[in-house]
Write an enzyme that holds these catalytic residues in place. Structure first.
Site, short mmCIF file in Angstrom:
data_model
loop_
_atom_site.label_atom_id
_atom_site.label_comp_id
_atom_site.label_asym_id
_atom_site.label_seq_id
_atom_site.Cartn_x
_atom_site.Cartn_y
_atom_site.Cartn_z
N ASP A 118 -31.39 2.61 -8.52
CA ASP A 118 -31.77 1.78 -7.38
C ASP A 118 -31.85 2.69 -6.16
O ASP A 118 -31.69 3.91 -6.27
CB ASP A 118 -30.77 0.64 -7.17
N SER A 151 -31.91 1.64 -17.89
CA SER A 151 -31.43 0.32 -17.48
C SER A 151 -30.28 -0.18 -18.33
O SER A 151 -29.75 -1.26 -18.05
CB SER A 151 -32.58 -0.70 -17.53
N SER A 333 -27.15 -4.80 -19.65
CA SER A 333 -28.08 -3.92 -18.97
C SER A 333 -27.70 -3.82 -17.49
O SER A 333 -26.80 -4.50 -17.02
CB SER A 333 -29.51 -4.42 -19.14
N TYR A 334 -28.44 -2.99 -16.76
CA TYR A 334 -28.13 -2.74 -15.35
C TYR A 334 -28.10 -4.06 -14.57
O TYR A 334 -29.07 -4.82 -14.60
CB TYR A 334 -29.17 -1.79 -14.75
N PRO A 335 -27.00 -4.36 -13.87
CA PRO A 335 -26.84 -5.69 -13.27
C PRO A 335 -27.47 -5.86 -11.90
O PRO A 335 -27.34 -6.93 -11.31
CB PRO A 335 -25.33 -5.85 -13.20
#
Length: 852
Positions: A118, A151, A333-335
């Site tokens: 991110d 991810s 997975s990526y939150p």
């Protein structure tokens, strides 16, 4: 052989990545900073065999701050913070991350960045690059610096990421730099001004910091706006005509009036009179329609936080901490994602099959697999990460309570997106009573679909409609008017607040929970039953004050516009410096107007809070006027002299009491004692010296008598200092006489405490007698009936560390020596050599072991 240096965002993530990429064959050692491990193995990278080194940082490597002198609240005008110089400092100095990265990665040939995918992760990428470059004798070629995009922590995702490396995105990193600088300058300027202004005037203002934040304050504004709507709401009466009929089967059914309600009682009574003329209602139509309740779209961060708050009773900040832990452990997975649409190449079937043996939802999964998955509904593709999905199966025994509840929801939601819609039959029967029309509606389930997983959304079993036929006349059991009142809205829930923040562009999916948490911990709102956010008096007064002076300070429009500009920087469509300069200038002008107009806000504070002079209780005497000062216990606790109109800050989070009515020889203020509990840190201090250090080596707001270098004061360091601290570099162990009869030595820099000579009548440090180990000798006196000394002696002089008779009288459990106890005398620690020899090596070893 070349080296590929790889850096993850957290130690736990680095361990998981290393284990996957090395196929479980990596070796692990502790890094030079003692906090981050280094995992090594040999493998293939870009068509050659290299030595892989995987390690991590612990979040941001650097943080933005003002240069030293601008951090002094007393000497710097907050207006200067809009233009003063800033600098990057180590985010967590004790971890020494930059030097660790420089040492471990300084001679690498390739740098591979595995930071979270991110904007914040992108920013940390460049912090890591800079730290590694500083330790290198040659600059890394930009072509040898790579960014891994992933991810989920699964073999497939991680190995695919290594095979498809990209380049770090400097534009996204710069947008984070811009946000950091804006929040620092704007937040600190407003916060410092209003904190000093209001804390200096009001005593029952229970807040250590009265903060302003460009995102935090509009977040609070939503909560106060709802509070104002509740307070100004005026209920209006209305009347509902309710008819109850009895079916042929003897069931009572309540009918709904087609006019719904009437705000005129006389009119409502006319309708009631008309209905009462009839004994039966006639069924005029029965209409059945098959309807469906749509399955959910894929899960993103905002929806996860909403459900965690409204359905699981977890605050969004807590929920995201758990989600990140589940992610690093490889369960989800990526939150952090805004996307609610699965990518075209997402392997839904394989992900679903992982859950088919679960004892909780395995039956539903196998049923879906056998009948074929339903194509997921199309959601929003933000282009960041796939929706939040489970990446491996887990059981209740693997995860703790809250972790399991969150994983349970994420998994059920994912399966529900692939299940069928819930289908049901909606049947409405209409009735006529004279000229008035009534109806009743019921539901009967055809296929529960996804609601067998998301059970809280299932249709009730009691919603079916009794059997009616057209033309049937049913007996009217009762006709009556119900008097009702319009109801005010309820306080915002966290879930509703998250929705408003997303709608108005306040914060990001990563920062929304932080802003909500901030307004809670800063005493602006209280979290009530049902996760409702109820503003406090302070929160209400602040928002109303901003509204009186400059509504844009609290409205979401300003921050939303800034967020748009920051996103343009991230996309490379706006200039970093231009956005920064323009936004800072706007808020600088607003700040000056705010300062000039502060009386408008102060008028509101006067109504809600009491002035300092009317707060607190009489405590100790002022050294200037000899009158009693008031002790104000609300945060921050302080002393106020109404006669001198002076306020003195005190040590926080502890108990303050008068110490024997003794006075400081420098200023005549009465000495006070501070303690954090019977077995906690304690020391004596002078309130004036605490705020106005008399000696250069004393720090404002940190120094008590145990750090005062007055040459003759019986309460100071020269009279009560014993030896160098056992742990920290600069501290000195000082006897705290105010703790008697539970005597203790306390370090005047760190939290080392040594309890000793319990119940002794008197303990004194001998100023001119020093042990061979470098520590001052002490004299201990007991009363005859309480002596714990050998041979029932009542007095003895010796060394706390070396005298055998003292060994059992010193509690050592809190101290762990990181160096010999004392290789120099107390005076040497303060810069004046006492000429004492260093102890022999065996004595140093003995002393080091003494406190282990």
């Amino acid at each position: 052989m070349k080296t590929a240096f790889m850096v993850a965002e957290k130690p736990s993530l680095a361990a998981s990545l290393a284990n996957i990429l090395s196929n479980g064959r990596c070796t692990t050692r502790k890094g030079s900073n003692g906090s981050c491990s280094v995992h090594e193995w040999l493998g293939q990278f870009r068509s050659e065999t290299v030595n892989f080194k995987m390690t991590s940082v612990c979040g941001h490597v650097m943080s933005l701050d003002f240069i030293g002198k601008y951090n002094n609240w007393d000497k710097v005008d907050p207006a200067e913070l809009f233009s003063c110089p800033t600098e990057k400092k180590e985010a967590v100095p004790k971890l020494k991350i930059p030097s660790f990265l420089a040492k471990e990665g300084g001679y690498c040939d390739y740098l591979v960045l595995w930071l979270d995918c991110d904007k914040e992760g992108e920013n940390i990428c460049f912090e890591v690059i800079q730290a590694v470059q500083q330790g290198s004798t040659r600059r890394l070629n930009p072509n040898d610096i790579w960014r891994a995009k992933f991810s989920a922590i699964t073999d497939k995702d991680i190995k695919a990421a290594l095979a498809n490396l990209a380049k770090p995105n400097e534009n996204e990193a710069r947008s984070v730099d811009a946000r950091q600088e804006l929040d620092l300058r704007i937040g600190c300027a407003f916060t410092r001004f209003q904190t000093k202004f209001f804390q200096g005037k009001y005593g029952d203002l229970d807040a250590s910091l009265i903060s302003y934040g460009p995102c935090q304050t509009p977040t609070l504004g939503f909560c106060v706006q709802r509070h104002d709507e509740i307070q100004t709401f005026k209920p209006d009466p209305y009347w509902v005509l309710q008819v109850t009929v009895k079916t042929a089967d003897g069931l009572d059914v309540v009918l709904s009036w087609s006019r719904v309600r009437s705000f005129d009682k006389e009119v409502a009574n006319i309708f009631l009179s008309h209905v009462k003329e009839h004994d039966h209602a006639t069924v005029t139509s029965i209409q059945s329609t098959e309807k469906s309740k749509a399955r959910p779209i894929a899960l993103n961060t905002v929806e996860l936080m909403r459900v965690a708050s409204s359905g699981l009773g977890m605050g969004p900040h807590h929920a995201m901490q758990i989600a990140e832990r589940l992610y690093t452990q490889g369960y989800i997975s990526y939150p952090r994602t805004e996307t609610t649409s699965y990518p075209e190449n997402f392997d839904l079937v394989s992900t679903l099959k992982q859950q088919q043996n679960s004892s909780d939802w395995g039956d539903e999964v196998r049923r879906i697999l056998s009948s074929g998955i339903s194509k997921p509904k199309k959601g929003h593709d933000a282009g960041d990460h796939p929706p939040i999905t489970p990446m491996k199966s887990a059981s209740r025994n693997e995860l703790d309570g809250d972790s399991w509840r969150l994983y349970d929801y994420i998994t059920r939601h994912f399966i529900a997106t692939l299940a069928k819609d819930c289908k049901y039959l909606s049947t409405t029967a209409k009735f006529e009573i004279g000229m008035e029309t009534f109806s009743v509606t019921g539901h009967s389930l055809i296929d529960p679909g996804y609601t067998s997983l998301l059970t809280w959304q299932a249709l009730s079993n009691n919603e079916s409609l009794p059997r009616f036929s057209i033309g049937e006349r049913v007996k009217i059991q009762e006709s009556k008017l119900l008097e009702c009142f319009t109801q005010p809205p309820d306080y915002l829930t966290e879930s509703e607040l998250i929705t408003l923040m997303e709608k108005h562009g306040i914060g990001t999916d990563a920062s929304i929970p932080v802003h909500i948490n901030n307004i809670c911990i800063r005493n602006y709102v209280n979290v009530a039953t049902g996760r409702k956010l109820v503003p406090t008096s302070l929160g209400i007064v602040l928002v109303h004050g901003y509204q009186k002076i400059d509504p844009e300070l609290v409205l979401p429009t300003m921050r939303s516009a800034v967020e748009e500009q920051l996103n343009l920087i991230a996309l490379g469509r706006a200039d970093f410096h231009a956005v920064l300069q323009h936004t800072v200038e706007i808020f600088k002008q607003k700040f000056h107007y705010f300062v000039q107009s502060i009386d408008a806000m102060d008028q509101l504070f006067e109504v809600s809070f009491s002035p300092l002079s009317a707060s607190g209780k009489s405590h100790s005497r002022c050294g200037k006027c000899r009158r009693y000062m008031k002790y104000i216990q609300t945060k921050p606790s302080r002393l106020h002299c109404a006669h001198c109109n002076e306020t003195y800050n005190l040590p926080q989070n502890g108990n303050i009491r008068i110490y024997k009515e003794l006075k400081c020889p420098l200023d005549d203020f009465e000495l006070l004692s501070y303690s954090t509990g019977t077995r906690g840190k304690s020391y004596t201090f002078c309130p004036y010296c605490f705020n106005n250090p008399p000696f250069r080596d004393m720090k404002k707001g940190l120094s008590g008598c145990n750090a005062c270098t007055h040459p003759t004061c019986p309460h100071g360091l020269n009279s009560n200092g014993l030896s160098s601290c056992l742990e920290c570099e600069s501290g000195i162990l000082v006897l705290d006489p105010s703790a008697a009869p539970k005597w203790k030595l306390v370090c005047n820099r760190c939290d080392v405490i040594i309890h000793l000579f319990a119940d002794a009548h008197k303990v004194m440090v001998e100023a001119d007698e020093v042990c061979d180990c470098g520590a001052q000798l002490v004299t201990v006196e007991y009363k005859q009936d309480k002596s714990k000394l050998p041979n029932e002696a009542t007095e003895m002089t010796g060394c706390v560390f070396c005298t055998p008779a003292f060994t059992s009288l010193v509690e050592k459990h809190r101290a762990v020596a990181s160096k010999p106890v004392a290789t120099r005398g107390r005076g040497h620690a303060k810069g004046r050599s006492r000429g004492k020899p260093r102890p022999p090596k065996d004595k140093m070893a003995q002393l080091a072991a003494y406190f282990v």
